[in-house]
Design a protein around this motif. Sequence first.
Motif, PDB file in Angstrom:
ATOM      1  N   THR A   3       0.819  -1.203   0.000  1.00 34.41           N
ATOM      2  CA  THR A   3       0.000   0.000   0.000  1.00 34.41           C
ATOM      3  C   THR A   3       0.851   1.250   0.000  1.00 34.41           C
ATOM      4  OG1 THR A   3      -0.156  -0.071   2.407  1.00 34.41           O
ATOM      5  CG2 THR A   3      -1.949  -1.080   1.158  1.00 34.41           C
ATOM      6  N   SER A   4       2.040   1.215   0.606  1.00 35.23           N
ATOM      7  CA  SER A   4       2.891   2.393   0.645  1.00 35.23           C
ATOM      8  C   SER A   4       3.424   2.758  -0.736  1.00 35.23           C
ATOM      9  CB  SER A   4       4.046   2.187   1.622  1.00 35.23           C
ATOM     10  OG  SER A   4       4.854   1.123   1.190  1.00 35.23           O
ATOM     11  N   GLU A   5       3.521   1.770  -1.626  1.00 38.03           N
ATOM     12  CA  GLU A   5       4.011   2.024  -2.979  1.00 38.03           C
ATOM     13  C   GLU A   5       3.021   2.887  -3.772  1.00 38.03           C
ATOM     14  OE1 GLU A   5       5.195  -0.507  -6.981  1.00 38.03           O
ATOM     15  OE2 GLU A   5       4.875  -1.543  -5.088  1.00 38.03           O
ATOM     16  N   TYR A   6       1.717   2.696  -3.540  1.00 37.85           N
ATOM     17  CA  TYR A   6       0.687   3.399  -4.288  1.00 37.85           C
ATOM     18  C   TYR A   6      -0.015   4.478  -3.472  1.00 37.85           C
ATOM     19  CZ  TYR A   6       1.336  -0.431  -7.508  1.00 37.85           C
ATOM     20  OH  TYR A   6       1.880  -1.329  -8.371  1.00 37.85           O
ATOM     21  N   GLU A   7       0.348   4.627  -2.225  1.00 34.82           N
ATOM     22  CA  GLU A   7      -0.312   5.598  -1.357  1.00 34.82           C
ATOM     23  C   GLU A   7      -0.088   7.015  -1.876  1.00 34.82           C
ATOM     24  OE1 GLU A   7      -0.576   6.797   3.347  1.00 34.82           O
ATOM     25  OE2 GLU A   7       0.645   5.110   2.716  1.00 34.82           O
ATOM     26  N   GLY A   8      -1.171   7.757  -2.047  1.00 30.99           N
ATOM     27  CA  GLY A   8      -1.085   9.121  -2.537  1.00 30.99           C
ATOM     28  C   GLY A   8      -1.034   9.242  -4.042  1.00 30.99           C
ATOM     29  N   LYS A   9      -1.049   8.129  -4.769  1.00 32.87           N
ATOM     30  CA  LYS A   9      -1.035   8.139  -6.231  1.00 32.87           C
ATOM     31  C   LYS A   9      -2.460   8.065  -6.765  1.00 32.87           C
ATOM     32  CE  LYS A   9       3.414   7.978  -6.816  1.00 32.87           C
ATOM     33  NZ  LYS A   9       4.164   9.021  -7.465  1.00 32.87           N
ATOM     34  N   CYS A  10      -2.725   8.803  -7.817  1.00 24.70           N
ATOM     35  CA  CYS A  10      -4.049   8.814  -8.437  1.00 24.70           C
ATOM     36  C   CYS A  10      -4.329   7.475  -9.110  1.00 24.70           C
ATOM     37  CB  CYS A  10      -4.122   9.938  -9.469  1.00 24.70           C
ATOM     38  SG  CYS A  10      -5.664  10.007 -10.386  1.00 24.70           S
ATOM     39  N   PRO A  11      -5.500   6.868  -8.852  1.00 28.80           N
ATOM     40  CA  PRO A  11      -5.813   5.595  -9.503  1.00 28.80           C
ATOM     41  C   PRO A  11      -6.116   5.747 -10.991  1.00 28.80           C
ATOM     42  CG  PRO A  11      -7.619   6.282  -8.086  1.00 28.80           C
ATOM     43  CD  PRO A  11      -6.507   7.251  -7.873  1.00 28.80           C
ATOM     44  N   ARG A  12      -6.429   6.953 -11.444  1.00 32.11           N
ATOM     45  CA  ARG A  12      -6.760   7.182 -12.854  1.00 32.11           C
ATOM     46  C   ARG A  12      -5.505   7.421 -13.702  1.00 32.11           C
ATOM     47  NH1 ARG A  12     -10.530  12.060 -13.949  1.00 32.11           N
ATOM     48  NH2 ARG A  12     -12.132  10.667 -13.145  1.00 32.11           N
ATOM     49  N   GLY A  14      -2.121   8.127 -12.220  1.00 33.57           N
ATOM     50  CA  GLY A  14      -0.859   7.826 -11.560  1.00 33.57           C
ATOM     51  C   GLY A  14      -0.112   9.042 -11.058  1.00 33.57           C
ATOM     52  N   GLY A  15      -0.724  10.221 -11.158  1.00 28.11           N
ATOM     53  CA  GLY A  15      -0.079  11.447 -10.696  1.00 28.11           C
ATOM     54  C   GLY A  15      -0.102  11.564  -9.182  1.00 28.11           C
ATOM     55  N   SER A  16       0.659  12.501  -8.664  1.00 28.82           N
ATOM     56  CA  SER A  16       0.677  12.709  -7.217  1.00 28.82           C
ATOM     57  C   SER A  16      -0.563  13.494  -6.798  1.00 28.82           C
ATOM     58  CB  SER A  16       1.950  13.448  -6.808  1.00 28.82           C
ATOM     59  OG  SER A  16       1.998  14.701  -7.433  1.00 28.82           O
ATOM     60  N   SER A  17      -0.917  13.373  -5.529  1.00 29.89           N
ATOM     61  CA  SER A  17      -2.146  13.993  -5.044  1.00 29.89           C
ATOM     62  C   SER A  17      -1.873  14.803  -3.786  1.00 29.89           C
ATOM     63  CB  SER A  17      -3.197  12.927  -4.752  1.00 29.89           C
ATOM     64  OG  SER A  17      -2.790  12.116  -3.677  1.00 29.89           O
ATOM     65  N   ALA A  18      -2.830  15.650  -3.456  1.00 34.27           N
ATOM     66  CA  ALA A  18      -2.788  16.440  -2.230  1.00 34.27           C
ATOM     67  C   ALA A  18      -3.879  15.919  -1.306  1.00 34.27           C
ATOM     68  CB  ALA A  18      -3.021  17.909  -2.536  1.00 34.27           C
ATOM     69  N   GLY A  19      -3.573  15.817  -0.019  1.00 32.55           N
ATOM     70  CA  GLY A  19      -4.544  15.308   0.946  1.00 32.55           C
ATOM     71  C   GLY A  19      -5.440  16.412   1.471  1.00 32.55           C
ATOM     72  N   TYR A  20      -6.749  16.153   1.507  1.00 31.18           N
ATOM     73  CA  TYR A  20      -7.712  17.094   2.077  1.00 31.18           C
ATOM     74  C   TYR A  20      -7.922  16.851   3.558  1.00 31.18           C
ATOM     75  CZ  TYR A  20      -9.431  19.269  -2.214  1.00 31.18           C
ATOM     76  OH  TYR A  20      -9.568  19.992  -3.359  1.00 31.18           O
ATOM     77  N   GLY A  44      -7.422  16.027 -11.479  1.00 32.62           N
ATOM     78  CA  GLY A  44      -8.481  16.588 -10.643  1.00 32.62           C
ATOM     79  C   GLY A  44      -9.409  15.570 -10.005  1.00 32.62           C
ATOM     80  N   LEU A  45      -9.104  14.284 -10.109  1.00 33.14           N
ATOM     81  CA  LEU A  45      -9.943  13.256  -9.512  1.00 33.14           C
ATOM     82  C   LEU A  45      -9.895  13.341  -7.990  1.00 33.14           C
ATOM     83  CD1 LEU A  45     -11.612  10.595  -9.968  1.00 33.14           C
ATOM     84  CD2 LEU A  45      -9.449   9.390  -9.627  1.00 33.14           C
ATOM     85  N   VAL A  46     -11.068  13.312  -7.357  1.00 34.92           N
ATOM     86  CA  VAL A  46     -11.157  13.259  -5.901  1.00 34.92           C
ATOM     87  C   VAL A  46     -11.364  11.795  -5.530  1.00 34.92           C
ATOM     88  CG1 VAL A  46     -12.439  14.002  -3.870  1.00 34.92           C
ATOM     89  CG2 VAL A  46     -12.096  15.584  -5.765  1.00 34.92           C
ATOM     90  N   PHE A  47     -10.491  11.251  -4.693  1.00 31.93           N
ATOM     91  CA  PHE A  47     -10.577   9.841  -4.308  1.00 31.93           C
ATOM     92  C   PHE A  47     -10.212   9.689  -2.845  1.00 31.93           C
ATOM     93  CE2 PHE A  47      -6.300  10.626  -5.759  1.00 31.93           C
ATOM     94  CZ  PHE A  47      -5.482   9.880  -4.930  1.00 31.93           C
ATOM     95  N   TYR A  48     -10.517   8.530  -2.274  1.00 33.40           N
ATOM     96  CA  TYR A  48     -10.179   8.277  -0.882  1.00 33.40           C
ATOM     97  C   TYR A  48      -9.405   6.987  -0.749  1.00 33.40           C
ATOM     98  CZ  TYR A  48     -14.247   5.162  -0.742  1.00 33.40           C
ATOM     99  OH  TYR A  48     -15.147   4.156  -0.976  1.00 33.40           O
TER     100      TYR A  48
END
Length: 55
Positions: A3-12, A14-20, A44-48
Amino acid sequence: MSTSEYEGKCPRCGGSSAGYGVVLIPVGTTRKARVSVNVCGRCGLVFYELKQPST
């Protein structure tokens, strides 16, 4: 799959994300799960992501 390998990566894309932040979402009738809400900086994908309980 780590999970740490993909944590914070966009599932659509693969870009980096910002946490809300971290929120509780209902799971079933009586349980709740802690999730981290993120938004992708590229598409711009919002995911959890599920946050594992600390031991």
